[in-house]
Enzyme design. Structure first.
Site, PDB file in Angstrom:
ATOM      1  N   SER A   1      32.704 -26.386 -18.874  1.00  0.00           N
ATOM      2  CA  SER A   1      33.214 -27.431 -18.971  1.00  0.00           C
ATOM      3  C   SER A   1      32.568 -28.176 -20.857  1.00  0.00           C
ATOM      4  O   SER A   1      31.853 -28.347 -20.677  1.00  0.00           O
ATOM      5  CB  SER A   1      33.156 -28.472 -18.310  1.00  0.00           C
ATOM      6  OG  SER A   1      33.677 -29.830 -18.514  1.00  0.00           O
TER       7      SER A   1
ATOM      8  N   TYR B   1      26.137 -32.631 -13.186  1.00  0.00           N
ATOM      9  CA  TYR B   1      27.700 -31.423 -13.444  1.00  0.00           C
ATOM     10  C   TYR B   1      27.029 -31.611 -14.514  1.00  0.00           C
ATOM     11  O   TYR B   1      27.424 -30.207 -15.478  1.00  0.00           O
ATOM     12  CB  TYR B   1      28.539 -32.098 -12.565  1.00  0.00           C
ATOM     13  CG  TYR B   1      30.116 -31.673 -13.571  1.00  0.00           C
ATOM     14  CD1 TYR B   1      30.311 -30.894 -12.504  1.00  0.00           C
ATOM     15  CD2 TYR B   1      31.311 -32.249 -14.469  1.00  0.00           C
ATOM     16  CE1 TYR B   1      31.883 -29.855 -13.208  1.00  0.00           C
ATOM     17  CE2 TYR B   1      31.968 -31.072 -14.754  1.00  0.00           C
ATOM     18  CZ  TYR B   1      32.738 -30.415 -14.154  1.00  0.00           C
ATOM     19  OH  TYR B   1      33.514 -29.137 -14.740  1.00  0.00           O
TER      20      TYR B   1
END
Length: 264
Positions: free
Chosen positions: A150, A166
């Site tokens: 990401s 995350y």
């Protein structure tokens, strides 16, 4: 004689296993690989979601099936690899996409939530990659592994996201990708990562609701969120013979957000 572009991108006769494949980015990638001719095995935790996704792929003329498994659990992850090999034969393409997030300020972030995110987003990628490599790729001296990271793994905290676990996990995925590529190149296995930006997926819904879509797109040079076509090109490049000399790399697919944030 050099192959044509069409031949290099053709995946007919190949099998792809995609985790987190029942919706969102995983399903977008499944469409890309299936449209290029690959047989698809989808996996996620929920059978109902998998049935719907598989039906969607089959309606598009793609050979698709599914196995429910929780890749945060080692036994489930190993069962997924073994059952896929039993049902479909050798796995040519592995897409590690299953992921979780947790929103909380770092000073308040529960340790249990940290472990949940890390177990799925990093540990699960390692276990499944190892299982698939040992199960077929190393012996065949070929394979493609695509890890979904990401842009949250490139910067400290884009848009003020309070997602410390995350973000850390997605940075780890990039390091994992590069280290694994260095080790497994001798087996003919390529390992690459995709770093998506903001797409209109269920996981991103809380950000869209919290920050507003206009605020999210304002920082993107292309001025929009990602759609269901935007991962197809890079997925097919990494998975096909067209990308046979690319390994250990990551690419942001984010409308230019990471350029503005200074990460790319």
């Amino acid at each position: 004689m050099a192959r044509t572009v069409q031949q290099l991108f053709d995946l007919k006769g190949q099998t792809a296993l995609i985790t987190g494949g029942s919706r969102g980015l995983g399903l977008y990638m499944a469409h890309a690989l299936g449209e290029a001719g690959a047989r698809i095995m989808l996996s996620s935790r929920k059978a109902d979601d998998l049935e719907q996704a598989t039906a969607e792929l089959q309606a598009a003329g793609i050979d698709a099936r599914w196995i429910a498994a929780d890749c945060a659990k080692e036994d489930d992850t190993r069962r997924l690899a073994d059952e896929t090999l039993q049902r479909m034969g050798a796995i040519d393409i592995l897409v590690n996409n299953a992921g979780a997030t947790w929103g909380a300020p770092a000073e308040e972030h529960p340790v249990a939530a940290w472990d949940k995110v890390m177990n799925l987003n990093v540990r699960g990628y390692f276990i499944l990659s190892q299982q698939v490599a040992n199960g077929c790729m190393i012996a065949r001296r070929r394979g493609r592994i695509i890890n979904v990271s990401s842009i949250a793994g490139l910067n400290g905290n884009p848009l003020g996201m309070k997602t410390i676990a995350y973000n850390t996990s997605k940075t780890a995925v990039i390091g994992f990708t590069r280290a694994l590529a260095a080790e497994w190149g001798r087996f003919g296995i390529t390992v690459n990562a995709i770093c998506p930006g903001f797409f209109r997926t269920k996981m991103a819904t809380y950000l869209i609701d919290e920050l507003g879509e206009d605020n999210m797109t304002a920082g993107a040079p292309l001025g929009r969120l990602g759609d269901d076509e935007d991962l197809k090109g890079i997925t097919l490049l990494y998975a096909s013979e067209a990308g046979k000399h690319i390994t250990g790399q990551w690419l942001a697919v984010d409308g230019g957000v990471s350029v503005v944030l200074g990460a790319a």
